[in-house]
Design an enzyme around this catalytic site. Structure first.
Site, PDB file in Angstrom:
ATOM      1  N   TYR A 157      48.297 108.227  24.843  1.00  0.00           N
ATOM      2  CA  TYR A 157      48.164 107.997  23.402  1.00  0.00           C
ATOM      3  C   TYR A 157      46.717 108.245  23.007  1.00  0.00           C
ATOM      4  O   TYR A 157      45.793 107.783  23.682  1.00  0.00           O
ATOM      5  CB  TYR A 157      48.561 106.552  23.072  1.00  0.00           C
ATOM      6  CG  TYR A 157      48.390 106.170  21.621  1.00  0.00           C
ATOM      7  CD1 TYR A 157      49.206 106.717  20.636  1.00  0.00           C
ATOM      8  CD2 TYR A 157      47.415 105.239  21.242  1.00  0.00           C
ATOM      9  CE1 TYR A 157      49.053 106.344  19.303  1.00  0.00           C
ATOM     10  CE2 TYR A 157      47.258 104.864  19.912  1.00  0.00           C
ATOM     11  CZ  TYR A 157      48.080 105.420  18.946  1.00  0.00           C
ATOM     12  OH  TYR A 157      47.929 105.048  17.631  1.00  0.00           O
ATOM     13  N   ASP A 252      39.519 111.004  27.019  1.00  0.00           N
ATOM     14  CA  ASP A 252      39.667 109.927  26.034  1.00  0.00           C
ATOM     15  C   ASP A 252      39.433 108.594  26.738  1.00  0.00           C
ATOM     16  O   ASP A 252      40.274 108.110  27.483  1.00  0.00           O
ATOM     17  CB  ASP A 252      41.063 109.998  25.401  1.00  0.00           C
ATOM     18  CG  ASP A 252      41.276 108.925  24.331  1.00  0.00           C
ATOM     19  OD1 ASP A 252      40.389 108.061  24.178  1.00  0.00           O
ATOM     20  OD2 ASP A 252      42.323 108.976  23.650  1.00  0.00           O
ATOM     21  N   LYS A 284      37.251 100.784  20.847  1.00  0.00           N
ATOM     22  CA  LYS A 284      37.546  99.462  21.403  1.00  0.00           C
ATOM     23  C   LYS A 284      36.272  98.700  21.829  1.00  0.00           C
ATOM     24  O   LYS A 284      35.565  98.224  20.965  1.00  0.00           O
ATOM     25  CB  LYS A 284      38.603  99.596  22.509  1.00  0.00           C
ATOM     26  CG  LYS A 284      39.911 100.172  21.896  1.00  0.00           C
ATOM     27  CD  LYS A 284      41.156  99.996  22.704  1.00  0.00           C
ATOM     28  CE  LYS A 284      42.386 100.293  21.869  1.00  0.00           C
ATOM     29  NZ  LYS A 284      43.014 101.595  22.052  1.00  0.00           N
TER      30      LYS A 284
END
Ligand SMILES: *Cc1c(COP(=O)(O)O)cnc(C)c1O
Length: 450
Positions: A157, A252, A284
């Protein structure tokens, strides 16, 4: 078909949840599904999401007054636990100086320096979400290479970027189909989706489409289908294959960055093996609980970004001084001791979860990368999305609700990492351990094995 519609059985709880239930009703009146990000809604596990009123350290308190050990940690960011006093003080100071100016500021330079020092990136650009980071990284990769095709892996994702909300087409090395309504076929027709950890599939797409491939984007270690680490050497293979074919390797690290280790997943593989990604995305942890994310990489690639180069990218709140202050303070406090602590707390919980599930006769496998881990309710090893899809979601649902009822807030989906923080002390860990045996028995009673 029966004429009386079946309402799904609500999980039984012994906790007071009326205040959360009332708020959820109000929320659903004004917000689709009552939530601002889908997985918060408990659709995968049933029941009513808890509205959290406050949090401190490893603990969440909901609006009914229940306390939970938090194993979500805001889906990764809260590396130091909630309401860390030094982060709070730095943020309060920053807020007192005004919250956004739309000019360059000190903390964004300091945060960029801190991130450049810890990771393989030479230059960095801040944005406000991980989605923006991957979207911008792909635009930059396309602009820099002058090519249009993007390769990604099923089960990875990268945020809700149109081109990346794609599932594999009818065969390998065919272009993808949109994974959701609202994404036009034209947005995914330049995306190729491959099985994770599958080197041959990568070689095949490069053989067929090599001269058109702008980049391969991958989660540095997959964490959004549960934790599925790259097989040894897989990321290095991707970096090399990209380089040999004039494509960029985009790693990522939105989830793994400053989380899997002090230097992210790269600290566990690239740094040891001696290779660097061309571009890296972050989010994050680096936002310290605020909306901040970034992408960065090779200086020559980043030089293509406006205003230095021709590839356009911008953001009103990018590098926001409050968010970058929170991120900077968090990273400065994220020392070797923090990662060692989280790693050993994770080991204790992994071992206990596995023992409890084994004792109850529940098929499972625990996988991890660095300090990140998750528990799959299926046979291991899980090496790609097809493997992860075999997880027994009925068993997880029962497990989740038993844990919740015992005061442990797990991610409300079987396909997520469990996150810890440096604030998960012996008391919090023991609370999790005490809850595991009953949850394992509930999983045994509800699962496919039952
Ligand atoms: C969370 C996540 C994103 C998206 O970040 P948002 O801030 O939610 O947009 C992208 N990539 C990975 C690997 C993630 O875990």
């Amino acid at each position: 078909m029966s004429s009386t519609p079946q309402t799904p059985a609500q999980p039984v709880t012994t906790l007071a949840t009326q205040a959360s239930a009332d708020l959820f009703e109000r929320a659903r009146t004004v917000t689709p599904g009552g939530v601002n990000s889908p997985v918060r809604a408990f659709n995968a596990v049933g029941g009513t999401p808890r509205f959290i009123r406050s949090a401190k350290g490893a603990w969440l308190t909901d609006v009914d007054g229940n306390d939970y050990v938090d194993l979500i940690c805001s889906w990764g960011p809260m590396l130091l636990g909630h309401a860390h006093p030094e982060v709070q003080a730095a943020v309060a100071d920053a807020v007192a100086r005004g919250t956004s100016y739309g000019t360059p500021t000190v903390p964004e330079v300091e945060l960029a320096e801190e991130m450049v020092a810890r990771t393989p990136v030479e230059k960095i650009r801040f944005v406000s979400s991980g989605t923006e980071a991957t979207m911008s990284a792909i635009r930059l990769a396309r602009g820099f290479t002058g090519r249009d095709v993007v390769v990604k892996f099923a089960g990875c994702y990268h945020g809700h970027v149109d081109a990346l909300l794609a599932s594999a087409g009818s065969g390998l090395a065919t272009f993808a189909v949109p994974g959701t309504p609202g994404v036009p076929a034209s947005s995914t027709e330049l995306t190729l989706v491959l099985p994770y950890n599958d080197r041959q599939a990568v070689l095949d797409v490069f053989a067929e489409h090599g001269s058109r491939i702008a980049c391969v984007i991958t989660e540095a270690a997959a964490g959004n289908m549960g934790v599925v680490p790259p097989e040894p050497g897989f990321n290095q293979f991707l970096a090399q294959t990209c380089r040999e074919n004039g494509a960029l390797f985009v790693s990522d690290e939105v989830m793994t960055g400053f989380r899997a280790s002090k230097e992210g997943q790269w600290g566990l593989d690239g740094k040891v093996e001696g290779w660097v990604p061309d571009l890296v995305t972050f989010g994050k942890v680096m936002g310290g609980g605020f909306p901040a994310a970034a992408f960065g990489g090779r200086a020559d690639v980043m030089a293509s970004l406006s205003p230095e180069g021709p590839v356009y990218q911008a953001g009103t709140l990018s590098g926001n001084p409050v968010a970058t202050t929170a991120g900077l303070t968090t990273l400065r406090l994220a020392t070797d001791e923090v990662y060692a602590h989280i790693g050993s707390a994770a080991d204790v919980i992994k071992t206990a979860a596995s023992e409890a599930l084994t004792a109850a006769g529940v098929t499972h496998t625990v996988q991890s990368t660095g300090t990140m881990f998750s528990v799959f309710f299926c046979e291991g090893p899980v090496k790609d999305f097809a493997d992860a899809s075999r997880t027994d979601s009925a068993a997880y649902k029962a497990f989740f609700h038993s844990m919740l009822d015992s005061g442990v807030y797990l991610p409300p989906s079987a396909y997520e990492a469990w996150f810890l923080s440096s604030a998960h002390d012996d008391r919090a860990v023991q609370h999790v351990l005490d809850a595991l045996p009953a949850a394992a028995r509930a999983a045994a009673a509800a699962g496919q094995d039952a």
